[in-house]
Design an enzyme around this catalytic site. Structure first.
Site, PDB file in Angstrom:
ATOM      1  N   LYS A  74      -0.977   3.443  14.148  1.00  0.00           N
ATOM      2  CA  LYS A  74      -1.431   2.286  14.922  1.00  0.00           C
ATOM      3  C   LYS A  74      -0.724   1.050  14.420  1.00  0.00           C
ATOM      4  O   LYS A  74      -0.329   0.988  13.253  1.00  0.00           O
ATOM      5  CB  LYS A  74      -2.940   2.152  14.742  1.00  0.00           C
ATOM      6  N   HIS A 110      -2.452  10.640  22.758  1.00  0.00           N
ATOM      7  CA  HIS A 110      -3.646   9.971  23.260  1.00  0.00           C
ATOM      8  C   HIS A 110      -3.151   9.097  24.393  1.00  0.00           C
ATOM      9  O   HIS A 110      -2.567   8.041  24.167  1.00  0.00           O
ATOM     10  CB  HIS A 110      -4.288   9.079  22.190  1.00  0.00           C
TER      11      HIS A 110
HETATM   12  C1  RNT Z   1      -8.245   3.910  17.755  1.00  0.00           C
HETATM   13  C2  RNT Z   1      -7.642   5.237  18.049  1.00  0.00           C
HETATM   14  C3  RNT Z   1      -8.573   6.403  18.011  1.00  0.00           C
HETATM   15  C4  RNT Z   1      -9.901   6.141  18.679  1.00  0.00           C
HETATM   16  C5  RNT Z   1     -10.758   7.367  18.868  1.00  0.00           C
HETATM   17  C6  RNT Z   1     -12.165   7.025  19.195  1.00  0.00           C
HETATM   18  O1  RNT Z   1      -7.413   2.871  18.011  1.00  0.00           O
HETATM   19  O2  RNT Z   1      -6.980   5.197  19.263  1.00  0.00           O
HETATM   20  O3  RNT Z   1      -7.952   7.503  18.530  1.00  0.00           O
HETATM   21  O4  RNT Z   1      -9.729   5.537  19.934  1.00  0.00           O
HETATM   22  O5  RNT Z   1     -10.632   8.172  17.793  1.00  0.00           O
HETATM   23 ZN    ZN Z   2      -6.219   7.070  20.007  1.00  0.00          ZN
END
Ligand code: RNT
Ligand code: ZN
Length: 411
Positions: free
Chosen positions: A221, A280
């Site tokens: 992140k 994701h």
């Molecule tokens: C957070 C991440 C993570 C969460 C979930 C709930 O910035 O994206 O994946 O959104 O684990």
């Molecule tokens: Zn995520």
């Protein structure tokens, strides 16, 4: 001739086979995240607010408050979403029949009801340890300088991997187990290396045990709310960690990069090195806002990279959005159907690799623009019909009825 037959002819004239596309689409699972249904609250600590620099906004009525409600909402969404689905759980969705267990003491039995649900609905399970929304997650977890706190979270990671192995065994499919931690600092730190060395050590210990059926991954992140200046688990850190630890993969969340970076270009950058790339899929609006995924250009580009590089078995598609300002079941249905639409759209693209290699960029541009106005909607509608789900906005009325019969009573 019906609309599907007519659309099919138009695609066939460009050398694109819609039947093959529909067959392929049916084989690609999309892992739906449970946390859209209850605004990422979970069930293990009912009084704990959401922490970790992520946020849901909105107070649309009808949030799932119990496992039974969340399961019922998911089952409704399954009736409106075609194709192969998986369910992505967080450890905070543990279901305690008797005494509650803290995060470092979670066991498979706390997820037995989810396994039952998964079997009933024929969905595989993916899993996430929850390193947030807990008193010991006070900004730092796996990189914490206090060993007793760091050890707690290491035990949590180990416990969660064992639960992931239990899912894999029970359901006879892999379980993706994703580590995302909120660790970082609001302001410029005095030491950027120390936390990363501690995180590396923590991960080594969490991943030490070899477990059948578990696919491990780490999610990077760039920043979070309240953690603006420094993120321990950055892109370079986790990409390097995964590259140097066989069996651990690098998960890409498209809300987790600088605004002009795109995950669609990162997929082919990682494919030469990794046999799995977990995603994701989210929609960042100005920040990692986790808006519901729409059928936009970047989603289509992501899908194209998966499809045209024959990577449908390598890229593990998971969704990650949470909007509390609209009907939450509609959010799941819209976002998941859009992911599937994007895959179908990608499966119906002309192959322009030869044109590119010949330096014929005129053809590349011309045909990719032409493909945008082909009757894609008719092929999508056929896919929905074959899967027994509404082919158009009719799905919304089903949710509206459920809203008045069920959700309105959740007060
Ligand atoms: C957070 C991440 C993570 C969460 C979930 C709930 O910035 O994206 O994946 O959104 O684990
Ligand atoms: Zn995520």
């Amino acid at each position: 001739m019906n609309r599907y037959e007519s659309a099919k002819e138009q695609y066939l004239s460009l050398g694109i086979d819609p039947e093959a596309a529909l067959e392929k689409l049916a084989s690609i699972p999309v892992s739906m995240h449970c946390w859209q249904g209850d605004d990422v609250r979970g069930f293990d600590r009912p009084d704990e607010g959401l922490s970790g620099g992520i946020q849901t906004t909105g107070n649309y009525p009808g949030r799932a408050r119990t496992p039974e409600e969340l399961m019922a909402d998911l089952e409704l969404s399954y009736k409106l979403i075609p194709g192969k689905k998986r369910l992505n759980l967080h450890s905070s969705y543990a279901i305690f029949d008797g005494a509650p267990a803290d995060r470092d003491a979670l066991e498979p039995k706390h997820f037995a009801k989810w396994v039952e649900f998964a079997k009933k609905n024929n969905v595989g399970l993916d899993f996430n340890p929850t390193f947030f929304s807990h008193p010991l997650a006070d900004g730092l977890t796996l990189s914490h300088p206090d060993d007793s706190i760091r050890e707690f979270w290491i035990r949590h990671g180990i416990a969660c991997r064992r639960i992931a192995a239990y899912f894999a065994k029970e359901l006879n499919t892999h379980c993706l187990c994703n580590v995302w931690i909120p660790d970082g600092y609001k302001d410029i730190p005095a030491d950027r290396l120390g936390p990363r060395l501690r995180l590396k050590d923590s991960l080594d210990r969490i991943f030490a045990e070899k477990l059948e059926g578990v696919i491990d991954c780490v999610e990077s992140k760039v920043f979070g709310i309240g953690v603006e200046s420094y993120t321990v688990g950055s892109g370079e850190f986790y990409a390097s960690y995964a590259a140097s630890h066989p069996g651990v993969y690098y998960l890409l969340d498209n809300g987790h990069f600088h605004p002009t970076e795109v995950v669609s270009d990162k997929i082919p950058a990682l494919l030469p090195f990794f046999d799995k790339i977990p995603l994701h899929v989210s929609r960042p609006v100005r920040w990692d806002s986790d808006h519901v995924v729409i059928f936009d250009d970047e989603l289509k580009e992501i899908a194209k990279e998966i499809v045209r590089n024959d990577a449908t078995d390598k890229v593990l598609i998971g969704l990650d959005f949470f909007d509390a300002s609209i009907n939450r079941i509609a959010a799941w249905v819209i976002g998941t159907r859009n992911m599937q639409k994007a895959l179908l759209f990608a499966l119906l693209q002309p192959n322009l690799k030869d044109a590119q290699n010949a330096g014929n960029f005129t053809d590349v541009l011309a045909y990719s623009e032409e493909a945008k106005t082909l009757p894609f909607g008719d092929i999508w509608a056929e896919y929905c019909r074959r899967n027994g789900v509404p082919e158009n906005h009719a799905w919304l009325q089903v949710i509206r009825d459920y809203e008045s019969d069920v959700l309105a009573k959740r007060v």
